[in-house]
Enzyme design. Sequence first.
Site, short mmCIF file in Angstrom:
data_model
loop_
_atom_site.label_atom_id
_atom_site.label_comp_id
_atom_site.label_asym_id
_atom_site.label_seq_id
_atom_site.Cartn_x
_atom_site.Cartn_y
_atom_site.Cartn_z
N ASP A 1 3.05 -20.50 23.92
CA ASP A 1 1.92 -20.22 23.04
C ASP A 1 1.90 -18.70 22.86
O ASP A 1 2.49 -17.95 23.64
CB ASP A 1 0.60 -20.75 23.61
CG ASP A 1 -0.44 -20.90 22.49
OD1 ASP A 1 -0.24 -20.32 21.41
OD2 ASP A 1 -1.46 -21.59 22.70
C1 BGC Z 1 -2.73 -21.12 19.43
C2 BGC Z 1 -1.60 -22.02 18.98
C3 BGC Z 1 -1.04 -21.51 17.68
C4 BGC Z 1 -0.58 -20.08 17.88
C5 BGC Z 1 0.03 -19.45 16.64
C6 BGC Z 1 -2.35 -19.66 19.44
O1 BGC Z 1 -3.47 -18.86 19.57
O2 BGC Z 1 -3.18 -21.53 20.70
O3 BGC Z 1 -2.04 -23.35 18.86
O4 BGC Z 1 -0.03 -22.35 17.23
O5 BGC Z 1 -1.69 -19.30 18.26
O6 BGC Z 1 -0.93 -19.17 15.70
#
Ligand code: BGC
Length: 701
Positions: free
Chosen positions: A240
Amino acid sequence: MLNKNNFELRKEAKELMHRMTLDEKIGMIHGAELFRTAPVERLGIPALTMSDGPMGVRQEFEPANWKSVGNHDDYVTYLPCNSALAATWNRKLARLTGEVLGAEARGRGKDVILGPGVNIKRSPLCGRNFEYFSEDPFLTKEMAVPYIIGVQNWDVAACVKHFAANNQETQRLWVDVKIDEKALREIYLPAFYDAVQKGNAYTVMGAYNKIYGEHCCQSEFLLNQILRKEWGYEGVVISDWGGVHDTEAAVNSGLDIEMSVTDNFDEYYMAEPLKKRIEKGEISEKVIDEKVIDILVLMKRLHMLDGERKSGTYNTPEHRQAALDVARESVVLLKNSKEKLPLSPEKTKELLVIGENADLMHALGGGSAEIKALYEITPLMGIKMLLGGNTKVTYVKGYCQDLKEENKDKNWQADSLENGGGEMESVNRADEALTRYRRLLREEAVMKAREFDQVIFIGGLNHEQDCEGNDRADMKLPYEQDLLIEELLEANPDTVIVMVGGSPVEMGRWIDRANSVIWSWYAGMEGGRALAEVLFGRTNPSGKLPESFYKTHMDCSAHAWGNFGEKETADYAEGVFVGYRYLEAYHVEPEFCFGHGLSYTSFVYESAELIKENGKAYVECQIANTGKMDGKETIQIYLGPKERTVDLPVRQLKGFEKVFLKSGEKKKLRIEIEGYSENMDVWAGSSLNELKMCAEKKGEP
Ligand code: BGC
């Protein structure tokens, strides 16, 4: 595991990898932009391009800055959120959603779409619940698998997220999940397991939180022991954004790509710091080679290297139709005690619509799941479109959200790693002026409600509550809506109540007095049209709740037993007793039970029998539509131990099927049951509260 010629693909990938320099390899395993890795142009290897998210393809950002590019070419189909999709209980619609998302991602030139989110709704307060399917692992996986297959049909990788036990936003970067392994395996992991085993998800995203003291994105236990070794996963694991905290742990954990939210790309843990450690001989280059091979295999799977790739497309009429099809089946009729619904379009000459959510667009909110929608039909527009010019529709707001100063130049994601990256906030932040303003809005609405025969209130939540990085403090309706609804029902007892939201709200103050209550989700660009069709009988509702609608959040085991909130540890003391598993075992009454959802017609379960054949078990069920309207019903199958011990749930969902029946029609269905054994009882029915026990069918095979 990655299909038939995986061996061949790995061999080819290995040969290619051997031609790469250390710098080139390292470029492939970390973000070189916010949503992209570095290409190796010399060898014709493109960058891997990713995009959020579960409800459509996210807008374009600048490469190293969370600023929207601002062009007008990145509007997309806005699909119903995963909770809405789960409420359809329709696997075909999950497949369709995946197909649309895959085609649009490809159409927008993406390689990986960062979804679906398959985390379990442990608590109704989690801000990201709208991105997730259900509190139930079986329903979650049954919807996630066809969704993933649909996406990947378009030469785009699904990225199933967030692995694992990522069930709250409060302290999301640091919270350490304390959970017994039985609960982890029975409740929180099955959807991931099926996503990679049956859905063949090409990529998996690690979670922000810790589990057993290790960050999930670099967890030896989760990524190496479970995902790689036990499940044999050979796809790509992506962190993540900002979920990595240590070079050595990350490199050795089975993670392939580190992504983050900051623009210091060379300083990422798996960038320069890793290169230095390799050059010093502290980390073996071989570990990187494995990661590069995984990524090259992915590229080959997606036909990124052979030029034979599907092109995809976006914003087609078919995609919008799909959004409408899903939205139609997602609407849940919670209550229709005097059968006032559906309303008659012909007889409605005047209509009063109240509520901010009638006229609010939700697409561009919620965090990384935001969608720059080509359009969004609000409920008010949907109602007006359906009724046409002969009905006078009057709209008043009735309530309003908190007035916040907007900082348009700032993107929340840029600072999302600060303060543990998540908070719990109380939704009612009213000051005096706001309270006065709300009183005026309320008085106007209530006065008008007395004058009209037909009144529809459309309220609920919005992405101030259902939002990444934020959990609710309780399930109370925000913006003094309870008071407004009470007064509306007093003024006009037939007021139809529509709630929009991604997670349940307390309804106790008014539910007994309301005759007609509908639950609508963030239902995509066609959501308002679908809702209007249900209100006026053009669509017979068939949505069923994919989660328990508690009376208050304290009726949820995560709060009654476990903890959830501003602590360093989230103690999942409730174990497997999540959602209805807790409610049933401990005799707690929800407002509306798991699987609940009414129809304008009536279905009679004429028979439901257990059949065992060739080592498999089925329920054979005869069902009749005895009402006046054609409609769809979902037959739900639950299994429970004949002799229950305290550590076992009373019963668990283990099969379902949605069926269309014309008025007066009967159908016999055979529904497979997962995990049946002789010491279990089997139930079938239209919701958890309306089940028949199935006796074994004797006689004919
Ligand atoms: C989120 C993810 C997301 C990623 C990219 C993170 O803050 O938890 O679900 O895909 O950002 O935007």
